[in-house]
Design an enzyme around this catalytic site. Structure first.
Site, PDB file in Angstrom:
ATOM      1  N   LYS A  41       0.845  -1.202   0.000  1.00  0.00           N
ATOM      2  CA  LYS A  41       0.000   0.000   0.000  1.00  0.00           C
ATOM      3  C   LYS A  41       0.887   1.261   0.000  1.00  0.00           C
ATOM      4  O   LYS A  41       2.094   1.175   0.212  1.00  0.00           O
ATOM      5  CB  LYS A  41      -0.919  -0.021   1.217  1.00  0.00           C
ATOM      6  CG  LYS A  41      -0.193   0.045   2.551  1.00  0.00           C
ATOM      7  CD  LYS A  41      -1.114  -0.254   3.733  1.00  0.00           C
ATOM      8  CE  LYS A  41      -0.333  -0.205   5.037  1.00  0.00           C
ATOM      9  NZ  LYS A  41      -1.080  -0.811   6.149  1.00  0.00           N
ATOM     10  N   TYR A 263      16.872  30.075   6.322  1.00  0.00           N
ATOM     11  CA  TYR A 263      15.767  30.853   6.890  1.00  0.00           C
ATOM     12  C   TYR A 263      15.907  30.991   8.397  1.00  0.00           C
ATOM     13  O   TYR A 263      16.224  30.024   9.101  1.00  0.00           O
ATOM     14  CB  TYR A 263      14.430  30.186   6.583  1.00  0.00           C
ATOM     15  CG  TYR A 263      13.988  30.411   5.153  1.00  0.00           C
ATOM     16  CD1 TYR A 263      13.736  31.695   4.685  1.00  0.00           C
ATOM     17  CD2 TYR A 263      13.826  29.336   4.294  1.00  0.00           C
ATOM     18  CE1 TYR A 263      13.333  31.905   3.377  1.00  0.00           C
ATOM     19  CE2 TYR A 263      13.416  29.538   2.988  1.00  0.00           C
ATOM     20  CZ  TYR A 263      13.170  30.830   2.535  1.00  0.00           C
ATOM     21  OH  TYR A 263      12.769  31.029   1.251  1.00  0.00           O
TER      22      TYR A 263
HETATM   23  C1  LIG Z   1      -0.207  -1.776   6.788  1.00  0.00           C
HETATM   24  C2  LIG Z   1      -0.684  -3.067   7.332  1.00  0.00           C
HETATM   25  C3  LIG Z   1       0.212  -4.112   7.579  1.00  0.00           C
HETATM   26  C4  LIG Z   1       1.712  -3.958   7.471  1.00  0.00           C
HETATM   27  O1  LIG Z   1       2.179  -3.251   8.610  1.00  0.00           O
HETATM   28  P1  LIG Z   1       3.749  -3.051   8.889  1.00  0.00           P
HETATM   29  O2  LIG Z   1       3.777  -2.451  10.241  1.00  0.00           O
HETATM   30  O3  LIG Z   1       4.224  -2.091   7.842  1.00  0.00           O
HETATM   31  O4  LIG Z   1       4.367  -4.385   8.775  1.00  0.00           O
HETATM   32  C5  LIG Z   1      -0.311  -5.330   7.959  1.00  0.00           C
HETATM   33  N1  LIG Z   1      -1.651  -5.499   8.129  1.00  0.00           N
HETATM   34  C6  LIG Z   1      -2.534  -4.503   7.911  1.00  0.00           C
HETATM   35  C7  LIG Z   1      -3.986  -4.746   8.115  1.00  0.00           C
HETATM   36  C8  LIG Z   1      -2.088  -3.246   7.537  1.00  0.00           C
HETATM   37  O5  LIG Z   1      -2.961  -2.258   7.346  1.00  0.00           O
END
Ligand SMILES: *Cc1c(COP(=O)(O)O)cnc(C)c1O
Length: 373
Positions: A41, A263
């Site tokens: 994702k 800045y």
């Molecule tokens: C994003 C997500 C993961 C992966 O999490 P990490 O901490 O990056 O390993 C696993 N399960 C779900 C449901 C998620 O939303």
């Protein structure tokens, strides 16, 4: 690439596919008996959704994205294996997208089942549903009170889909926090007497909570070399950085003791020194709140950020290190783990990696020989 393309935004993320496979082998070492769903994702945590998914797909049992739209992008790129949609589908349009592209939705609310019931006539079911139970995080998931309605709904399906039971942990990054054990207990209790594979572990639980590995693990951050555990850094967990986020030096300046930089003149040289002006800023995803002293790398040397981060530039104190304009400065990667920058900037590696998505050029290093995963 032509010079003009590179000139649009000079900052770039160099992606090491060998490191991705190495980190996957670490997942397998921790959870040898579980199937692996690689979480891609958020543009594969800023590493580039399609190339990362293409590269990982042959080595994992499923991929996971947040939305049906991301799943469609994977299908349009020709990726064929199982693709799980973690948000599931929340309206009729998303549901059709899930069906059309043979995606596997997460069911986390009765609202979704009502959408399905309204549509189901004549439409096929996904071959597999991931049913998410809320065991204490209180974000998404069905509670025990919802299970009778779920069972009734499943009983009415003309063709019962394969079901995988899942849950998500709120505190797995803290190996000393008992919440994870309580959530796991609750998950087991809710599922007493129910058939079907189970999935609970994200990266943190893969590393810290082996009793929760079950049938499917769901690594995200650890695949990219970031630490899932609070207070730890990727390299000490045998994770290799997949992204080197870097930008060239635009200028090398002499400054005298007492002169201010950038800045607000928020940083003053405490000695005569040289400053490198780097062609990356918060518009490229470098955190504006990174304080002076945040490390950056140059040919393996660790140097320090000097003054405030601008939109397209930042300054580093070169000290005695020789440098010329055009040389690449590593903002995070092998010399400076992303977790180090995150810790001093008051955030987590996840956020920094994701913030490079989209506008940053992604360059793939030659794949080194693929380890056996
Ligand atoms: C994003 C997500 C993961 C992966 O999490 P990490 O901490 O990056 O390993 C696993 N399960 C779900 C449901 C998620 O939303």
């Amino acid at each position: 690439m032509t010079g003009c393309e590179a000139a649009i935004r000079p900052a770039r993320a160099v992606i090491d596919p060998g490191a991705l496979l190495h980190n996957l082998s670490v997942v397998r070492r921790h959870a040898p008996d579980s199937r692996v769903m690689a979480v891609v994702k958020a543009d594969a945590y800023g590493h580039g959704l399609v190339p990362v998914a293409r590269w990982l797909a042959p080595h994992v049992d499923a991929l996971a994205v947040a939305t049906a739209g991301e799943g469609r992008v994977l299908r349009q790129a020709g990726i064929e294996g199982p693709v799980v949609v973690l948000h599931g589908m929340n309206d009729a349009g998303e549901w059709r997208c899930v069906l059309e592209h043979d995606l596997e939705p997460v069911i986390h609310s009765l609202h979704q089942l009502r959408i399905l019931s309204a549509l189901q006539q004549g439409e096929r079911m996904p071959r597999r549903l991931w049913i998410k139970l809320d065991t204490g995080m209180h974000r998404l998931g069905l509670g025990s009170a919802d299970l009778p309605a779920l069972d009734a709904w499943l009983a009415e399906c003309s063709e019962r889909p394969e079901v995988v039971w899942m849950t998500h942990f709120a505190c797995a990054d803290d190996a000393g926090d008992d919440t994870t054990r309580q959530q796991w207990q609750r998950f087991c209790t809710l599922l007493e007497g129910r058939e079907g594979p189970r999935s609970a572990a994200n990266s943190a639980a893969i590393m810290a909570w082996p009793e929760t590995h079950a049938d499917w693990v769901r690594p995200g951050i650890m695949l990219y070399g970031g630490s899932p555990l609070a207070g730890r850094e990727g390299p000490e967990l045998d994770l290799k950085p997949v992204m080197r986020f870097e930008a060239p030096l635009l200028a090398v300046r002499e400054v005298r003791a007492g002169e201010g930089i950038g800045y607000g003149l928020a940083w003053h040289a405490d000695r005569d020194t040289r400053i490198g002006i780097v062609a990356a800023g918060y518009a490229d995803g470098y955190p504006r709140h990174a304080p002076s002293g945040t490390p950056a790398g140059l040919r393996g040397h660790r140097l320090a950020l000097a003054g405030r981060v601008s939109m397209d530039m930042l300054a580093i104190d070169l000290g005695q290190v020789e440098a010329v304009p055009g040389e690449w400065v590593e903002l995070w990667g092998e010399t400076v783990p992303v977790d180090t920058v995150a810790a001093v900037a008051g955030t987590i590696g996840y956020e920094l990696l994701c913030a490079t998505a989209g506008r940053t050029r992604h360059v793939w290093q030659e794949a080194v020989s693929a380890p056996d995963t």
